[in-house]
Design an enzyme around this catalytic site. Sequence first.
Site, short mmCIF file in Angstrom:
data_model
loop_
_atom_site.label_atom_id
_atom_site.label_comp_id
_atom_site.label_asym_id
_atom_site.label_seq_id
_atom_site.Cartn_x
_atom_site.Cartn_y
_atom_site.Cartn_z
N ALA A 98 0.81 -1.22 0.00
CA ALA A 98 0.00 0.00 0.00
C ALA A 98 0.84 1.27 0.00
CB ALA A 98 -0.94 -0.01 1.20
N TYR A 121 2.25 -14.08 2.95
CA TYR A 121 3.37 -14.82 3.54
C TYR A 121 4.40 -13.77 3.96
CZ TYR A 121 1.09 -18.88 1.57
OH TYR A 121 0.16 -19.86 1.27
N ASP A 156 -5.07 2.87 -2.91
CA ASP A 156 -3.75 3.52 -2.86
C ASP A 156 -3.65 4.57 -3.96
OD1 ASP A 156 -3.20 1.64 -0.88
OD2 ASP A 156 -2.43 0.21 -2.34
#
Length: 316
Positions: free
Chosen positions: A34, A104, A257
Amino acid sequence: MDVVTIGESMVVFTPTSDGFMRNASQFTKKIGGAESNVAVGLARLGHQSAWMSKLGDDEFGKAILAFLKGENVDVSQVTFDDKAPTGIYFKEPRRQNSTRVYYYRKGSAASKLAPSDLNGDYLMNTKYLHITGITPALSESCRETIFEAIRIAKQNGTTIVFDPNLRTKLWDEETARETLLKMAKEADIVLPGVAEGEFLFGESDPHKLGQLFLDHGASVVVMKVGAEGAYYFTEKESALIPGFPVKNVVDPVGAGDGFAAGFLSGLLDELELGEAVERANAVGALVTMVNGDVDGLPEREEVEQLLSKHGEDVVR
Protein backbone atom coordinates in the site's frame (compact mmCIF):
# COMPACT_ATOMS: atom_id res chain seq x y z
CA MET A 1 10.17 15.44 -0.03
CA ASP A 2 6.54 16.23 -0.78
CA VAL A 3 5.34 12.98 0.82
CA VAL A 4 7.07 10.34 2.94
CA THR A 5 5.36 7.02 3.56
CA ILE A 6 6.35 4.06 5.73
CA GLY A 7 5.42 0.41 5.26
CA GLU A 8 6.04 -2.97 3.72
CA SER A 9 6.36 -3.74 0.04
CA MET A 10 6.19 -7.32 -1.18
CA VAL A 11 6.59 -9.42 -4.27
CA VAL A 12 3.16 -10.38 -5.64
CA PHE A 13 2.46 -13.62 -7.47
CA THR A 14 -0.71 -14.03 -9.54
CA PRO A 15 -1.76 -17.20 -11.44
CA THR A 16 -1.81 -16.87 -15.20
CA SER A 17 -4.78 -19.26 -15.36
CA ASP A 18 -8.34 -18.95 -14.10
CA GLY A 19 -9.79 -21.09 -11.37
CA PHE A 20 -8.47 -22.13 -7.99
CA MET A 21 -4.87 -21.23 -7.28
CA ARG A 22 -4.26 -24.82 -6.17
CA ASN A 23 -4.39 -25.83 -9.82
CA ALA A 24 -2.14 -23.07 -11.12
CA SER A 25 1.31 -23.92 -12.47
CA GLN A 26 2.44 -20.53 -13.76
CA PHE A 27 2.45 -17.13 -12.07
CA THR A 28 3.36 -13.54 -12.92
CA LYS A 29 5.64 -11.67 -10.51
CA LYS A 30 5.00 -8.03 -9.67
CA ILE A 31 5.55 -5.55 -6.84
CA GLY A 32 2.91 -4.44 -4.34
CA GLY A 33 2.41 -2.78 -0.97
CA ALA A 34 0.00 0.00 0.00
CA GLU A 35 2.59 2.57 1.04
CA SER A 36 4.99 2.04 -1.85
CA ASN A 37 1.99 2.05 -4.22
CA VAL A 38 1.16 5.55 -2.99
CA ALA A 39 4.78 6.64 -3.41
CA VAL A 40 4.85 5.33 -6.99
CA GLY A 41 1.51 6.96 -7.75
CA LEU A 42 2.78 10.32 -6.55
CA ALA A 43 6.05 10.02 -8.46
CA ARG A 44 4.17 9.28 -11.70
CA LEU A 45 2.08 12.40 -11.09
CA GLY A 46 5.24 14.48 -10.87
CA HIS A 47 5.80 14.78 -7.12
CA GLN A 48 8.76 13.97 -4.88
CA SER A 49 7.89 10.90 -2.83
CA ALA A 50 9.85 8.68 -0.50
CA TRP A 51 9.30 5.22 0.94
CA MET A 52 10.86 4.12 4.23
CA SER A 53 11.14 0.42 5.07
CA LYS A 54 13.26 -2.68 5.47
CA LEU A 55 13.80 -5.37 2.87
CA GLY A 56 15.28 -8.81 3.07
CA ASP A 57 18.81 -9.04 1.69
CA ASP A 58 17.56 -11.39 -1.02
CA GLU A 59 16.62 -11.34 -4.69
CA PHE A 60 13.06 -10.23 -3.98
CA GLY A 61 14.27 -7.33 -1.84
CA LYS A 62 16.69 -6.25 -4.53
CA ALA A 63 13.93 -6.45 -7.14
CA ILE A 64 11.66 -4.18 -5.09
CA LEU A 65 14.41 -1.63 -4.50
CA ALA A 66 15.37 -1.56 -8.19
CA PHE A 67 11.74 -1.17 -9.24
CA LEU A 68 11.08 1.74 -6.89
CA LYS A 69 14.30 3.46 -7.90
CA GLY A 70 13.19 3.12 -11.50
CA GLU A 71 9.92 4.84 -10.61
CA ASN A 72 11.81 7.83 -9.14
CA VAL A 73 10.78 7.05 -5.57
CA ASP A 74 13.39 8.09 -3.00
CA VAL A 75 14.57 4.91 -1.25
CA SER A 76 17.49 6.42 0.65
CA GLN A 77 15.84 5.44 3.94
CA VAL A 78 15.44 1.76 3.04
CA THR A 79 17.74 -0.75 4.71
CA PHE A 80 18.44 -4.45 4.13
CA ASP A 81 18.14 -7.18 6.76
CA ASP A 82 20.23 -10.30 6.17
CA LYS A 83 18.37 -12.25 8.86
CA ALA A 84 14.77 -11.83 7.67
CA PRO A 85 13.16 -12.34 4.25
CA THR A 86 11.25 -10.01 1.98
CA GLY A 87 7.51 -10.59 2.29
CA ILE A 88 5.46 -12.11 -0.52
CA TYR A 89 1.78 -12.53 -1.23
CA PHE A 90 -0.43 -14.29 -3.73
CA LYS A 91 -3.49 -12.88 -5.47
CA GLU A 92 -6.22 -15.27 -6.60
CA PRO A 93 -8.66 -13.51 -8.94
CA ARG A 94 -11.74 -15.69 -8.63
CA ARG A 95 -14.36 -13.69 -10.48
CA GLN A 96 -14.87 -10.11 -11.61
CA ASN A 97 -14.61 -7.83 -8.56
CA SER A 98 -13.66 -10.80 -6.37
CA THR A 99 -10.01 -11.38 -5.49
CA ARG A 100 -8.61 -13.43 -2.62
CA VAL A 101 -5.25 -12.55 -1.10
CA TYR A 102 -2.84 -14.86 0.75
CA TYR A 103 -0.02 -13.27 2.76
CA TYR A 104 3.37 -14.82 3.54
CA ARG A 105 4.86 -11.94 5.48
CA LYS A 106 5.14 -13.09 9.09
CA GLY A 107 8.69 -12.50 10.32
CA SER A 108 9.55 -10.44 7.24
CA ALA A 109 12.27 -7.82 7.22
CA ALA A 110 9.70 -5.02 7.24
CA SER A 111 8.09 -6.45 10.37
CA LYS A 112 11.42 -5.79 12.12
CA LEU A 113 11.12 -2.02 11.68
CA ALA A 114 11.85 -0.19 14.94
CA PRO A 115 11.78 3.47 16.02
CA SER A 116 15.58 3.53 15.85
CA ASP A 117 15.29 3.01 12.07
CA LEU A 118 13.66 6.41 11.64
CA ASN A 119 15.72 9.37 10.49
CA GLY A 120 14.18 12.29 12.34
CA ASP A 121 15.95 14.92 10.25
CA TYR A 122 14.64 13.32 7.08
CA LEU A 123 11.06 13.19 8.38
CA MET A 124 11.24 16.83 9.43
CA ASN A 125 11.79 17.91 5.83
CA THR A 126 8.57 16.64 4.30
CA LYS A 127 5.20 18.28 3.69
CA TYR A 128 3.04 15.19 4.29
CA LEU A 129 3.51 11.96 6.22
CA HIS A 130 1.32 9.21 4.75
CA ILE A 131 0.60 6.26 7.04
CA THR A 132 -1.76 3.29 6.90
CA GLY A 133 -3.24 0.81 9.32
CA ILE A 134 -1.26 -2.00 7.74
CA THR A 135 2.19 -1.20 9.11
CA PRO A 136 1.26 -1.23 12.82
CA ALA A 137 -0.42 -4.60 12.27
CA LEU A 138 2.87 -6.25 11.31
CA SER A 139 4.47 -6.27 14.77
CA GLU A 140 4.71 -4.39 18.05
CA SER A 141 7.94 -2.73 16.92
CA CYS A 142 6.22 -1.57 13.72
CA ARG A 143 3.44 -0.09 15.83
CA GLU A 144 5.98 1.78 17.93
CA THR A 145 7.72 2.98 14.77
CA ILE A 146 4.53 4.47 13.33
CA PHE A 147 3.67 6.32 16.52
CA GLU A 148 7.21 7.64 16.77
CA ALA A 149 6.91 8.90 13.17
CA ILE A 150 3.62 10.55 14.13
CA ARG A 151 5.30 12.21 17.12
CA ILE A 152 8.11 13.59 14.95
CA ALA A 153 5.64 14.82 12.32
CA LYS A 154 3.43 16.60 14.85
CA GLN A 155 6.44 18.16 16.53
CA ASN A 156 7.49 19.69 13.22
CA GLY A 157 4.11 20.69 11.81
CA THR A 158 4.06 18.01 9.10
CA THR A 159 0.54 17.16 7.92
CA ILE A 160 -0.38 13.55 8.74
CA VAL A 161 -2.57 11.67 6.27
CA PHE A 162 -3.99 8.38 7.51
CA ASP A 163 -5.59 5.63 5.42
CA PRO A 164 -6.98 2.96 7.81
CA ASN A 165 -6.50 0.22 5.18
CA LEU A 166 -7.98 -2.39 7.51
CA ARG A 167 -6.44 -5.87 7.14
CA THR A 168 -8.32 -8.24 9.44
CA LYS A 169 -6.03 -11.13 8.49
CA LEU A 170 -3.09 -9.42 10.19
CA TRP A 171 -4.35 -8.84 13.73
CA ASP A 172 -7.21 -9.32 16.16
CA GLU A 173 -10.19 -6.99 15.99
CA GLU A 174 -9.79 -5.46 19.44
CA THR A 175 -6.16 -4.46 18.90
CA ALA A 176 -6.92 -3.27 15.38
CA ARG A 177 -9.81 -1.06 16.50
CA GLU A 178 -7.87 0.43 19.42
CA THR A 179 -4.80 1.18 17.28
CA LEU A 180 -6.64 2.57 14.27
CA LEU A 181 -8.75 4.86 16.44
CA LYS A 182 -5.60 6.13 18.12
CA MET A 183 -4.02 6.83 14.72
CA ALA A 184 -7.17 8.56 13.48
CA LYS A 185 -7.10 10.81 16.55
CA GLU A 186 -3.54 11.91 15.74
CA ALA A 187 -4.09 12.41 11.99
CA ASP A 188 -4.95 15.68 10.27
CA ILE A 189 -6.58 13.98 7.28
CA VAL A 190 -8.30 10.58 7.31
CA LEU A 191 -9.17 8.56 4.19
CA PRO A 192 -11.50 5.73 5.29
CA GLY A 193 -13.95 3.55 3.42
CA VAL A 194 -17.45 3.04 4.79
CA ALA A 195 -16.65 -0.53 5.88
CA GLU A 196 -13.65 0.72 7.85
CA GLY A 197 -15.76 3.42 9.45
CA GLU A 198 -18.34 0.83 10.44
CA PHE A 199 -15.59 -1.34 11.95
CA LEU A 200 -14.32 1.56 14.04
CA PHE A 201 -17.56 3.26 15.05
CA GLY A 202 -20.38 0.77 14.44
CA GLU A 203 -22.04 3.18 12.01
CA SER A 204 -22.53 2.83 8.24
CA ASP A 205 -24.06 6.15 7.24
CA PRO A 206 -21.33 8.18 5.44
CA HIS A 207 -22.54 11.52 6.83
CA LYS A 208 -22.60 10.30 10.41
CA LEU A 209 -19.21 8.64 9.94
CA GLY A 210 -17.73 11.84 8.56
CA GLN A 211 -18.82 13.74 11.66
CA LEU A 212 -17.60 10.96 13.96
CA PHE A 213 -14.11 11.13 12.45
CA LEU A 214 -14.12 14.93 12.74
CA ASP A 215 -15.22 14.72 16.36
CA HIS A 216 -12.47 12.18 16.95
CA GLY A 217 -9.76 14.63 15.91
CA ALA A 218 -9.38 14.87 12.12
CA SER A 219 -9.59 18.21 10.33
CA VAL A 220 -10.52 16.68 6.97
CA VAL A 221 -12.26 13.37 6.27
CA VAL A 222 -12.55 11.86 2.80
CA MET A 223 -14.98 8.93 2.83
CA LYS A 224 -14.73 6.51 -0.10
CA VAL A 225 -18.07 5.06 -1.22
CA GLY A 226 -16.99 2.83 -4.11
CA ALA A 227 -18.27 3.53 -7.61
CA GLU A 228 -20.39 6.41 -6.29
CA GLY A 229 -17.22 8.38 -5.59
CA ALA A 230 -16.24 9.95 -2.26
CA TYR A 231 -17.54 12.43 0.27
CA TYR A 232 -15.37 15.04 1.90
CA PHE A 233 -16.12 16.53 5.29
CA THR A 234 -14.74 19.48 7.22
CA GLU A 235 -16.31 21.39 10.09
CA LYS A 236 -17.56 23.96 7.56
CA GLU A 237 -18.64 21.93 4.53
CA SER A 238 -19.24 18.53 3.00
CA ALA A 239 -20.05 17.22 -0.45
CA LEU A 240 -20.23 14.06 -2.54
CA ILE A 241 -17.80 14.08 -5.46
CA PRO A 242 -19.06 11.59 -8.07
CA GLY A 243 -16.82 8.73 -9.17
CA PHE A 244 -15.92 7.57 -12.65
CA PRO A 245 -17.97 4.52 -13.69
CA VAL A 246 -15.77 1.70 -14.96
CA LYS A 247 -17.46 -0.93 -17.12
CA ASN A 248 -14.78 -3.59 -16.79
CA VAL A 249 -12.90 -3.74 -13.49
CA VAL A 250 -9.77 -5.79 -14.22
CA ASP A 251 -8.13 -5.67 -10.79
CA PRO A 252 -9.52 -3.71 -7.81
CA VAL A 253 -6.43 -4.21 -5.63
CA GLY A 254 -4.51 -0.96 -5.30
CA ALA A 255 -7.40 1.36 -6.20
CA GLY A 256 -7.47 2.83 -2.70
CA ASP A 257 -3.75 3.52 -2.86
CA GLY A 258 -4.26 5.25 -6.20
CA PHE A 259 -7.03 7.28 -4.59
CA ALA A 260 -4.68 8.37 -1.81
CA ALA A 261 -1.97 9.31 -4.30
CA GLY A 262 -4.42 11.31 -6.39
CA PHE A 263 -5.77 13.14 -3.36
CA LEU A 264 -2.31 13.99 -2.04
CA SER A 265 -1.35 15.16 -5.52
CA GLY A 266 -4.33 17.50 -5.51
CA LEU A 267 -3.33 18.91 -2.13
CA LEU A 268 0.25 19.42 -3.31
CA ASP A 269 -1.06 21.29 -6.35
CA GLU A 270 -3.17 23.42 -3.99
CA LEU A 271 -6.48 22.41 -5.56
CA GLU A 272 -9.76 23.04 -3.81
CA LEU A 273 -10.77 20.10 -1.64
CA GLY A 274 -13.48 18.93 -4.03
CA GLU A 275 -11.09 19.07 -6.97
CA ALA A 276 -8.50 17.05 -5.05
CA VAL A 277 -11.14 14.38 -4.35
CA GLU A 278 -12.14 14.38 -8.01
CA ARG A 279 -8.51 13.74 -8.97
CA ALA A 280 -8.40 10.95 -6.38
CA ASN A 281 -11.51 9.37 -7.90
CA ALA A 282 -9.96 9.55 -11.35
CA VAL A 283 -6.71 7.89 -10.32
CA GLY A 284 -8.56 5.18 -8.40
CA ALA A 285 -10.72 4.39 -11.43
CA LEU A 286 -7.73 4.18 -13.77
CA VAL A 287 -5.96 1.75 -11.42
CA THR A 288 -8.84 -0.74 -11.61
CA MET A 289 -8.51 -1.05 -15.38
CA VAL A 290 -5.09 -2.72 -15.28
CA ASN A 291 -3.91 -5.91 -13.61
CA GLY A 292 -1.33 -5.35 -10.88
CA ASP A 293 -1.07 -3.18 -7.77
CA VAL A 294 1.02 -0.43 -9.39
CA ASP A 295 0.73 -1.14 -13.11
CA GLY A 296 -2.41 0.95 -13.52
CA LEU A 297 -1.14 3.99 -11.61
CA PRO A 298 -1.38 6.75 -14.22
CA GLU A 299 0.82 9.62 -15.27
CA ARG A 300 -0.54 13.15 -15.06
CA GLU A 301 -1.57 13.35 -18.73
CA GLU A 302 -3.80 10.28 -18.40
CA VAL A 303 -5.52 11.74 -15.35
CA GLU A 304 -6.13 15.05 -17.08
CA GLN A 305 -7.60 13.25 -20.10
CA LEU A 306 -10.03 11.35 -17.89
CA LEU A 307 -11.00 14.46 -15.93
CA SER A 308 -11.77 16.28 -19.17
CA LYS A 309 -14.25 13.51 -20.04
CA HIS A 310 -15.96 13.39 -16.64
CA GLY A 311 -19.70 12.94 -17.14
CA GLU A 312 -19.49 10.16 -19.69
CA ASP A 313 -21.45 7.06 -18.72
CA VAL A 314 -18.62 4.57 -18.98
CA VAL A 315 -14.85 4.72 -18.85
CA ARG A 316 -13.49 2.20 -21.37
